[in-house]
Scaffold this motif. Structure first.
Motif, short mmCIF file in Angstrom:
data_model
loop_
_atom_site.label_atom_id
_atom_site.label_comp_id
_atom_site.label_asym_id
_atom_site.label_seq_id
_atom_site.Cartn_x
_atom_site.Cartn_y
_atom_site.Cartn_z
N VAL A 2 35.67 0.30 1.89
CA VAL A 2 35.21 -1.02 1.44
C VAL A 2 35.87 -1.33 0.11
O VAL A 2 35.70 -0.60 -0.87
CB VAL A 2 33.68 -1.04 1.30
N PRO B 78 31.46 -6.08 4.09
CA PRO B 78 32.61 -5.33 4.62
C PRO B 78 33.96 -5.90 4.18
O PRO B 78 34.97 -5.19 4.20
CB PRO B 78 32.43 -5.44 6.14
N TYR C 122 29.51 2.81 7.56
CA TYR C 122 30.62 1.92 7.91
C TYR C 122 31.93 2.68 8.06
O TYR C 122 32.29 3.51 7.22
CB TYR C 122 30.74 0.85 6.83
N ARG C 123 32.64 2.42 9.14
CA ARG C 123 33.99 2.92 9.39
C ARG C 123 34.12 4.41 9.07
O ARG C 123 33.31 5.22 9.49
CB ARG C 123 35.00 2.07 8.62
#
Length: 248
Positions: free
Chosen positions: A90, A231, A190-191
């Motif tokens: 991010v 994001p 996230y990711r």
């Protein structure tokens, strides 16, 4: 539900105001609300964030110098503002305001270094490390990513501030800045952050957080998202008060 309704953001920024004591030579606290308010307002106006603060009033206006923390995982960095070097995560625009505690004014033209882990909690020899001088308005800005957690500390960014614009200049401050546990929890899903195999360390479990976030100083970065879509990236504000005459 709006993402920020889920996140209990803490300190807007951390600032200090002080003057030398005639009797002891120590730094004594004093109010600098007007100076600090103008400093922070100008920084948010630069990015159009003036109307998007999470607090009705500025926080921590009666202050002390940022506490020192141990210098760990340090390597001499390159002179650069964009330290990302291909690391996926991010995007974080980090706005570090440097405040002179002896004058209560922004401190220009001093070297500021930062270094942090990648999304997997690993330090590199060059990535996510950099240094730049503070601007004429006392701002050192870096383009980096939200740091991952390693096995022995909460998510944080290390920083070091010199007394001059030179990397070889004396060091006035070594510290760490942190994020709310809720932010790190959300970003951690996230990711490639989700691939981080290190055991999670909360702020309260990290002795360096307890040290950095003490004596009236708030070591937590104030985060604002881009168009309410985190994001895409976030902007983080922190103001660090230093005595430019101190040599660490």
């Amino acid at each position: 539900m709006h993402i920020f309704s889920l996140i209990p953001l803490l300190a807007l920024c951390s600032v200090v105001s002080a003057y030398p004591s005639e009797k002891s030579g120590a730094i004594a606290a004093r109010s600098c609300q007007q100076e600090v308010a103008a400093f922070n307002l100008a920084r948010r106006e630069k990015r159009g964030h003036v109307k998007r603060t999470f607090f009705p009033v500025l926080q921590n206006l009666t202050c002390v110098a940022a506490p020192e923390t141990p210098r760990v995982d340090y390597l001499p960095p390159l002179l650069r503002q964009n330290v990302t070097e291909g690391q996926i995560g991010v995007s974080l625009t980090l706005d570090i305001g440097v405040l002179d505690v002896t004058t209560c004014k922004p401190l220009p033209n001093v070297m500021v270094e930062v270094w942090s882990t990648n999304a997997l909690g690993k330090y590199g020899s060059t990535f996510l490390r950099g240094a730049t001088t503070s601007s004429s308005t006392g701002i050192a800005e870096f383009q980096t990513i939200f740091p991952g957690h390693n096995s022995y500390s909460a998510n944080h960014i290390n920083l070091m501030i010199h007394t001059t614009s030179s990397m070889s200049g004396a060091i006035s401050h070594v510290g760490q800045i942190f994020f709310t546990d809720r932010w790190t929890e959300v970003v951690g899903m996230y990711r490639n952050y989700a691939k981080n195999k290190n055991p999670r360390v909360l702020n309260k479990q990290d002795p360096n957080f307890k040290l950095a976030h003490s004596a009236g100083f708030g070591a937590i970065v104030d985060i604002m998202s881009i168009n309410d879509d985190w994001p895409l990236g976030v902007t983080g504000y922190i103001t660090v008060g230093v005595d430019p005459h101190r040599k660490a």
